[in-house]
Scaffold this motif. Sequence first.
Motif, short mmCIF file in Angstrom:
data_model
loop_
_atom_site.label_atom_id
_atom_site.label_comp_id
_atom_site.label_asym_id
_atom_site.label_seq_id
_atom_site.Cartn_x
_atom_site.Cartn_y
_atom_site.Cartn_z
N GLU A 58 -3.65 -4.46 -9.56
CA GLU A 58 -3.77 -4.11 -8.14
C GLU A 58 -4.50 -5.20 -7.36
N ILE A 59 -5.49 -5.85 -7.99
CA ILE A 59 -6.24 -6.91 -7.30
C ILE A 59 -5.38 -8.17 -7.17
N PHE A 60 -4.76 -8.60 -8.27
CA PHE A 60 -3.99 -9.85 -8.24
C PHE A 60 -2.74 -9.73 -7.36
N GLU A 61 -2.14 -8.55 -7.32
CA GLU A 61 -0.92 -8.38 -6.54
C GLU A 61 -1.19 -8.21 -5.05
N ASN A 62 -2.42 -7.88 -4.71
CA ASN A 62 -2.79 -7.71 -3.30
C ASN A 62 -3.23 -9.08 -2.76
N LYS A 63 -2.30 -9.83 -2.23
CA LYS A 63 -2.58 -11.20 -1.78
C LYS A 63 -3.62 -11.23 -0.67
N THR A 64 -3.59 -10.21 0.20
CA THR A 64 -4.57 -10.16 1.30
C THR A 64 -5.97 -9.98 0.74
N LEU A 65 -6.11 -9.08 -0.24
CA LEU A 65 -7.41 -8.84 -0.86
C LEU A 65 -7.90 -10.09 -1.58
N MET A 66 -7.02 -10.74 -2.35
CA MET A 66 -7.44 -11.93 -3.08
C MET A 66 -7.86 -13.04 -2.12
N GLN A 67 -7.15 -13.19 -1.01
CA GLN A 67 -7.52 -14.22 -0.05
C GLN A 67 -8.87 -13.91 0.58
N SER A 68 -9.11 -12.61 0.84
CA SER A 68 -10.40 -12.18 1.39
C SER A 68 -11.54 -12.48 0.43
N ILE A 69 -11.29 -12.23 -0.87
CA ILE A 69 -12.32 -12.52 -1.88
C ILE A 69 -12.58 -14.03 -1.95
N GLN A 78 -5.49 2.01 -18.33
CA GLN A 78 -5.75 2.36 -16.93
C GLN A 78 -6.61 1.29 -16.27
N ALA A 79 -7.62 0.79 -17.00
CA ALA A 79 -8.51 -0.22 -16.43
C ALA A 79 -7.77 -1.52 -16.15
N SER A 80 -6.82 -1.87 -17.01
CA SER A 80 -6.08 -3.13 -16.81
C SER A 80 -5.27 -3.09 -15.51
N LYS A 81 -4.90 -1.89 -15.08
CA LYS A 81 -4.15 -1.78 -13.83
C LYS A 81 -5.00 -2.17 -12.62
N LEU A 82 -6.34 -2.11 -12.79
CA LEU A 82 -7.21 -2.58 -11.71
C LEU A 82 -6.97 -4.07 -11.46
N GLY A 83 -6.78 -4.83 -12.56
CA GLY A 83 -6.48 -6.24 -12.42
C GLY A 83 -5.15 -6.48 -11.72
N VAL A 93 -10.72 -11.86 -13.17
CA VAL A 93 -10.89 -12.22 -11.75
C VAL A 93 -11.80 -13.43 -11.62
N ALA A 94 -12.88 -13.46 -12.41
CA ALA A 94 -13.79 -14.60 -12.38
C ALA A 94 -13.07 -15.88 -12.80
N HIS A 95 -12.19 -15.78 -13.80
CA HIS A 95 -11.43 -16.95 -14.24
C HIS A 95 -10.50 -17.43 -13.13
N GLU A 96 -9.86 -16.51 -12.44
CA GLU A 96 -8.96 -16.87 -11.34
C GLU A 96 -9.72 -17.56 -10.21
N LEU A 97 -10.96 -17.08 -9.95
CA LEU A 97 -11.76 -17.64 -8.86
C LEU A 97 -12.57 -18.86 -9.30
N LYS A 98 -12.53 -19.15 -10.62
CA LYS A 98 -13.30 -20.27 -11.19
C LYS A 98 -14.80 -20.12 -10.90
N ASP A 115 -1.26 -13.17 -19.91
CA ASP A 115 0.06 -13.83 -19.99
C ASP A 115 0.77 -13.81 -18.64
N ARG A 116 0.62 -12.70 -17.93
CA ARG A 116 1.34 -12.53 -16.67
C ARG A 116 0.81 -13.45 -15.58
N TYR A 117 -0.50 -13.63 -15.54
CA TYR A 117 -1.09 -14.36 -14.40
C TYR A 117 -1.61 -15.75 -14.75
N PHE A 118 -1.87 -16.03 -16.05
CA PHE A 118 -2.44 -17.33 -16.41
C PHE A 118 -1.59 -18.12 -17.40
#
Length: 532
Positions: free
Chosen positions: A135-146, A128-133, A166-171, A241-244
């Motif tokens: 929802e965040i990565f798939e929401n392009k508007t949210l990621m751009q806002s972050i 369930q917790a992994s789905k938080l990732g 998320v920290a790895h994605e944002l460096k 694997d899916r995102y990196f």
Amino acid sequence: MIPGLSLLLLVVSVSILTGPSVHGGKILVFPVDGSHWVNMDLLIQSLHTRGHEVTVVRTATSWYVKESAEYYRSITVTLPEAISIEEEDFFVTLLANMLSIKKEGPSLSAFVNFYWEMLGKLSKIHQQASKLGVEIFENKTLMQSIRDTQFDMVLLDPGLPVGVLVAHELKLPTVFNARWVTSGEGHFVVAPSPTSYVPTSGHAVSDKMTFGQRVKNVFLYVLNMCIDKFIVCPHYDRLVDRYFGPNVNFYDLLQGADIWLMRVDFVFEFPRPTMPNIVYIGGFQCKPSKPLSPELEEFVQSSGEHGFILMSLGTLVKGLPIEITSEIAAAFAQIPQKVIWRHVGEPPNNLGNNTLLVKWMPQNDLLGHPKIKAFVAHGGTNGIYESIYHGVPIIGLPLLFDQFENVLRLETRGAAKVVDATKVTRQNFLETIQEVLHNPSYRNNMKRLSDLHRDKPMHPLETGLFWIEFVMRHGGASHLRTESYKMPWYAYFSLDVIGFLLAILLLLTATVVGSIRFMCSRLCRRRKPKQE
């Protein structure tokens, strides 16, 4: 100008110009709900007070993490289903099931049933917790806002480590507010942990283990690693694997945090190896007590010279059968001390006139009251450290998870006495209370721990805040982080070196033996003609 005032202004100016500071840093926070939020919330409030802008990522079903607060703004993510630990009665139900299984007696089937249920719940929580990732990565508007917010760092609780991805994605550099990670106690991920004297997660023993205990310790260590690898990590591996892509490893990201703020104090913890990027802030929530409300103060003062006992099992008390709480109440009714008991749910039978049931209480303020005599607690770390801070001996009633290990640490130091919740009777509970109250060694030992805990150059909260700001000032703390986690396991344990040296030794041995045999055979040939 007054000479003293000019000197003061000079000192202040120099300190402002030369002292380390971070002006209005931006911090992205990934907390874990429940009791973990109490610790994170205190850090967030303190960071806000120091002028930092804090943004908390929460789910729409979060029970403790509110959507709005004066000291942080929130990002609320809606999940397909709520994470189980965000349900108010999750741990209460888990406790009730555990007690029910224990009542069946020590049998293999009961053990397997309980463990199977636990593993299923654990897998579901992380799934369930992994789905938080997602929802965040798939929401392009949210990621751009972050990204547009330009955060300076990520502060997270690695118990549910989606924030690491998320920290790895944002460096961004990361700081863990930790004691627990996916595989158990955090040290086992980041620091050397010899199983010969470091008790593994779930093993309630001291650091002086017998041979049998060391065998069990190794078994539980391997079991914890297998559970982490095959039950927990696959949910996050799929995200990575899916995102990196395949070149990024989830466990490497977890081990690559810049600073670990470890909620541990070696006054309480057994000594063990550590690492430069582990900062110890055990007891950072502790503070001097404040005056009680008039009603509570009146009740406490009515105890006279006998004083009072405090009892709190948190919300878990709702999971205790009434026959257990009634036995505890009957024992309390036989002592001259007053009792303040945080109790929710069905009131116990046999309640004495000396016992006050409350749904909430100022625990820290009561523990710091001069009339406090003992604390009946389930062994949560917050209550443990508050007891140490105020020097109050504990009657331990552990119920779940690390609570058994926590109270054992205090019992080993002579500052607590433990009672098995499944075997509580009014008689043995009364005997335990009387022993802790009338044997001065318990209070003296806890007072010594309190003196050691308080004797620090800086309050643990200030230490934690310093290192968070240190990471923001320097864009991380990679110079304190070992890169050993990137080594193959055989290289980490030097098995390749050992194999190489053994090969050389075997080669030298074979050469020497071969040379000796060759010389002996030649010597034998020379002697043979002479004998003829």
